[in-house]
Design a protein around this motif. Structure first.
Motif, PDB file in Angstrom:
ATOM      1  N   MET A 119       0.826  -1.207   0.000  1.00 46.73           N
ATOM      2  CA  MET A 119       0.000   0.000   0.000  1.00 46.73           C
ATOM      3  C   MET A 119       0.865   1.264   0.000  1.00 46.73           C
ATOM      4  O   MET A 119       0.593   2.217  -0.715  1.00 46.73           O
ATOM      5  CB  MET A 119      -0.885  -0.024   1.243  1.00 46.73           C
ATOM      6  CG  MET A 119      -1.757   1.190   1.408  1.00 46.73           C
ATOM      7  SD  MET A 119      -2.807   1.040   2.850  1.00 46.73           S
ATOM      8  CE  MET A 119      -1.613   0.929   4.159  1.00 46.73           C
ATOM      9  N   PHE A 122       2.329   1.824  -3.442  1.00 50.48           N
ATOM     10  CA  PHE A 122       1.286   2.156  -4.402  1.00 50.48           C
ATOM     11  C   PHE A 122       0.794   3.592  -4.223  1.00 50.48           C
ATOM     12  O   PHE A 122       0.495   4.281  -5.195  1.00 50.48           O
ATOM     13  CB  PHE A 122       0.109   1.179  -4.251  1.00 50.48           C
ATOM     14  CG  PHE A 122      -0.903   1.266  -5.349  1.00 50.48           C
ATOM     15  CD1 PHE A 122      -0.730   0.556  -6.527  1.00 50.48           C
ATOM     16  CD2 PHE A 122      -2.031   2.056  -5.209  1.00 50.48           C
ATOM     17  CE1 PHE A 122      -1.664   0.632  -7.552  1.00 50.48           C
ATOM     18  CE2 PHE A 122      -2.976   2.141  -6.229  1.00 50.48           C
ATOM     19  CZ  PHE A 122      -2.781   1.426  -7.406  1.00 50.48           C
ATOM     20  N   GLN A 123       0.712   4.032  -2.982  1.00 46.56           N
ATOM     21  CA  GLN A 123       0.182   5.366  -2.702  1.00 46.56           C
ATOM     22  C   GLN A 123       1.250   6.446  -2.781  1.00 46.56           C
ATOM     23  O   GLN A 123       0.945   7.619  -2.622  1.00 46.56           O
ATOM     24  CB  GLN A 123      -0.497   5.377  -1.332  1.00 46.56           C
ATOM     25  CG  GLN A 123      -1.770   4.537  -1.336  1.00 46.56           C
ATOM     26  CD  GLN A 123      -2.462   4.541  -0.002  1.00 46.56           C
ATOM     27  OE1 GLN A 123      -1.844   4.705   1.035  1.00 46.56           O
ATOM     28  NE2 GLN A 123      -3.771   4.345  -0.019  1.00 46.56           N
ATOM     29  N   ILE A 149      -1.551  -6.339  -6.330  1.00 44.85           N
ATOM     30  CA  ILE A 149      -2.062  -5.372  -5.357  1.00 44.85           C
ATOM     31  C   ILE A 149      -3.069  -6.101  -4.491  1.00 44.85           C
ATOM     32  O   ILE A 149      -3.896  -6.857  -4.990  1.00 44.85           O
ATOM     33  CB  ILE A 149      -2.736  -4.205  -6.103  1.00 44.85           C
ATOM     34  CG1 ILE A 149      -1.721  -3.531  -7.031  1.00 44.85           C
ATOM     35  CG2 ILE A 149      -3.316  -3.197  -5.134  1.00 44.85           C
ATOM     36  CD1 ILE A 149      -2.363  -2.675  -8.086  1.00 44.85           C
ATOM     37  N   VAL A 153      -5.618  -2.753  -0.092  1.00 39.95           N
ATOM     38  CA  VAL A 153      -4.982  -1.574  -0.675  1.00 39.95           C
ATOM     39  C   VAL A 153      -5.943  -0.954  -1.673  1.00 39.95           C
ATOM     40  O   VAL A 153      -6.250   0.227  -1.627  1.00 39.95           O
ATOM     41  CB  VAL A 153      -3.685  -1.945  -1.434  1.00 39.95           C
ATOM     42  CG1 VAL A 153      -3.117  -0.723  -2.127  1.00 39.95           C
ATOM     43  CG2 VAL A 153      -2.685  -2.558  -0.498  1.00 39.95           C
ATOM     44  N   ALA A 154      -6.420  -1.803  -2.546  1.00 33.64           N
ATOM     45  CA  ALA A 154      -7.226  -1.319  -3.655  1.00 33.64           C
ATOM     46  C   ALA A 154      -8.501  -0.632  -3.190  1.00 33.64           C
ATOM     47  O   ALA A 154      -9.043   0.210  -3.880  1.00 33.64           O
ATOM     48  CB  ALA A 154      -7.558  -2.479  -4.583  1.00 33.64           C
ATOM     49  N   VAL A 161      -7.031   5.043  -6.613  1.00 36.15           N
ATOM     50  CA  VAL A 161      -6.630   3.711  -7.044  1.00 36.15           C
ATOM     51  C   VAL A 161      -7.008   3.483  -8.512  1.00 36.15           C
ATOM     52  O   VAL A 161      -6.207   2.978  -9.301  1.00 36.15           O
ATOM     53  CB  VAL A 161      -7.255   2.618  -6.138  1.00 36.15           C
ATOM     54  CG1 VAL A 161      -7.019   1.227  -6.702  1.00 36.15           C
ATOM     55  CG2 VAL A 161      -6.689   2.709  -4.734  1.00 36.15           C
ATOM     56  N   THR A 164      -4.641   5.425 -10.770  1.00 36.03           N
ATOM     57  CA  THR A 164      -3.306   4.827 -10.813  1.00 36.03           C
ATOM     58  C   THR A 164      -3.317   3.544 -11.638  1.00 36.03           C
ATOM     59  O   THR A 164      -2.426   3.316 -12.454  1.00 36.03           O
ATOM     60  CB  THR A 164      -2.792   4.557  -9.384  1.00 36.03           C
ATOM     61  OG1 THR A 164      -2.907   5.755  -8.635  1.00 36.03           O
ATOM     62  CG2 THR A 164      -1.349   4.095  -9.391  1.00 36.03           C
ATOM     63  N   ILE A 165      -4.351   2.729 -11.446  1.00 39.95           N
ATOM     64  CA  ILE A 165      -4.443   1.485 -12.200  1.00 39.95           C
ATOM     65  C   ILE A 165      -4.571   1.779 -13.696  1.00 39.95           C
ATOM     66  O   ILE A 165      -3.924   1.125 -14.525  1.00 39.95           O
ATOM     67  CB  ILE A 165      -5.599   0.598 -11.678  1.00 39.95           C
ATOM     68  CG1 ILE A 165      -5.195  -0.008 -10.323  1.00 39.95           C
ATOM     69  CG2 ILE A 165      -5.946  -0.521 -12.674  1.00 39.95           C
ATOM     70  CD1 ILE A 165      -6.234  -0.897  -9.676  1.00 39.95           C
ATOM     71  N   PHE A 193     -12.253  -1.376 -11.275  1.00 35.18           N
ATOM     72  CA  PHE A 193     -10.798  -1.487 -11.398  1.00 35.18           C
ATOM     73  C   PHE A 193     -10.362  -2.204 -12.665  1.00 35.18           C
ATOM     74  O   PHE A 193      -9.336  -1.903 -13.221  1.00 35.18           O
ATOM     75  CB  PHE A 193     -10.180  -2.174 -10.183  1.00 35.18           C
ATOM     76  CG  PHE A 193     -10.324  -1.384  -8.923  1.00 35.18           C
ATOM     77  CD1 PHE A 193     -10.171  -0.015  -8.918  1.00 35.18           C
ATOM     78  CD2 PHE A 193     -10.623  -2.015  -7.732  1.00 35.18           C
ATOM     79  CE1 PHE A 193     -10.312   0.736  -7.759  1.00 35.18           C
ATOM     80  CE2 PHE A 193     -10.759  -1.286  -6.559  1.00 35.18           C
ATOM     81  CZ  PHE A 193     -10.608   0.096  -6.573  1.00 35.18           C
TER      82      PHE A 193
END
Ligand code: C2E
Ligand code: CA
Ligand code: CA
Ligand code: CA
Length: 278
Positions: A119, A122-123, A149, A153-154, A161, A164-165, A193
């Motif tokens: 996490m 990713f952040q 991931i 987190v997602a 999210v 970013t994805i 997502f």
């Protein structure tokens, strides 16, 4: 035992219990582990269930501690996440895994390396840039990298999210949702997502042939993946019975001790050179 204690004595205070002592010890050493070249990456094969071929591998971090030996990520990842040291460690693992996969591609192996992303990584505002830089610097084609991931987190900041994805997908890397079914799951997010692979957690696979509930869950998750045009991957497959169960339901990919435990790069390569798997 006293000689082995080493610098733990420096930290000792009567108020401290063993766990906090251990924590401090681990944290101090973990921060130095990278610069001291104690971080390793092991690889576990990912197998296409239809063909039986190894199509990729998950990169799994290990810490080779001079006194403790090989420390498993279960013991230090939670602490690394709390302290933020997961970011440099995770980025190092990412680079090492991409470098190794590029080497294998240059040798003629077409493999996709799957890397766990915490996490914190990713952040991080630089995360997408780090991915791009790592790909550029190692020369690995984005299509040969997948990012794992976790659901928790997602689910935290949905719009961030999603953005970013989408950025990562534009770059051309693959996205997997790891440990599916164990987080604060919300099936509706899956729709937004649009990930490539759904990794079904080992806790469902373990008793899949004996526990009716787990069998129902796994069957449903595989069917859902198919209908949503995602690949399904079953984690922690250990027995032929589990393998047959998954194959009958159209699961796409498997990972587990039935094929191999995670291995150092050189041993993984030997496995690739062997004849097709069971
Ligand atoms: P994970 O992402 O769910 O990875 C799969 C774990 O299941 C690995 O444990 C693997 O060795 C184990 N496993 C695979 N097949 C089987 C099986 O058939 N039976 C059993 N009993 N276990 C199996 P490992 O390597 O100890 O990693 C534990 C966790 O640590 C990972 O779970 C992941 O959440 C985390 N982790 C590992 N490497 C990294 C990393 O580089 N970055 C981050 N952020 N987390 C990592
Ligand atoms: Ca994983
Ligand atoms: Ca997993
Ligand atoms: Ca898992």
């Amino acid at each position: 035992a006293k000689e082995k204690g080493g610098d733990t004595f420096e930290f000792y205070h009567p108020d401290m219990n063993f766990r906090s002592l251990e924590r401090l010890h681990l944290e101090t050493h973990l921060r130095k582990a990278l610069s001291r070249d104690q971080i390793r990456v092991h690889y576990q094969p990912l197998v296409d269930l239809e063909s039986g071929n190894i199509f990729g591998m998950e990169a799994l971090v290990r810490w080779e501690h001079p006194e403790l030996g090989l420390v498993s990520p279960g013991e230090f990842i939670p602490l690394a996440e709390e302290t933020g040291v997961i970011v440099p460690i995770g980025n190092w693992v990412l680079r090492e895994a991409c470098m190794q996969n590029k080497r294998w591609h240059d040798m003629g192996y077409d493999l996709c390396v799957s890397v766990n992303i915490s996490m914190q990584q990713f952040q991080h505002p630089e995360f997408v840039a780090t991915i791009q830089e790592t790909l550029a610097e190692t020369g690995l084609d984005p299509a040969w990298l997948a990012l794992e991931i976790t659901e928790s987190v997602a689910m935290k900041n949905v719009s961030f999210v999603m953005e970013t994805i989408e950025e990562l997908k534009r770059i051309g890397v693959f996205i997997s949702i790891d440990d599916f079914g164990t987080g604060y799951s919300s099936l509706s997010y899956l729709k937004r997502f649009r990930v490539h692979t759904l990794k079904i957690d080992r806790s469902f696979i373990r008793d899949v042939t004996t526990d009716e509930d787990n069998a129902a869950i796994v069957t449903a998750l595989i069917a859902m993946s198919q209908q949503m045009k995602m690949r399904s991957l079953a984690e922690g497959v250990e027995t032929t019975e589990q393998l047959i169960f998954l194959k009958e339901r159209g699961c796409n990919e498997v990972q587990g001790y039935i094929y191999s435990k995670p291995l150092p790069a050189d041993e993984f390569q030997k496995l690739l050179d062997k004849t097709p798997m069971p």
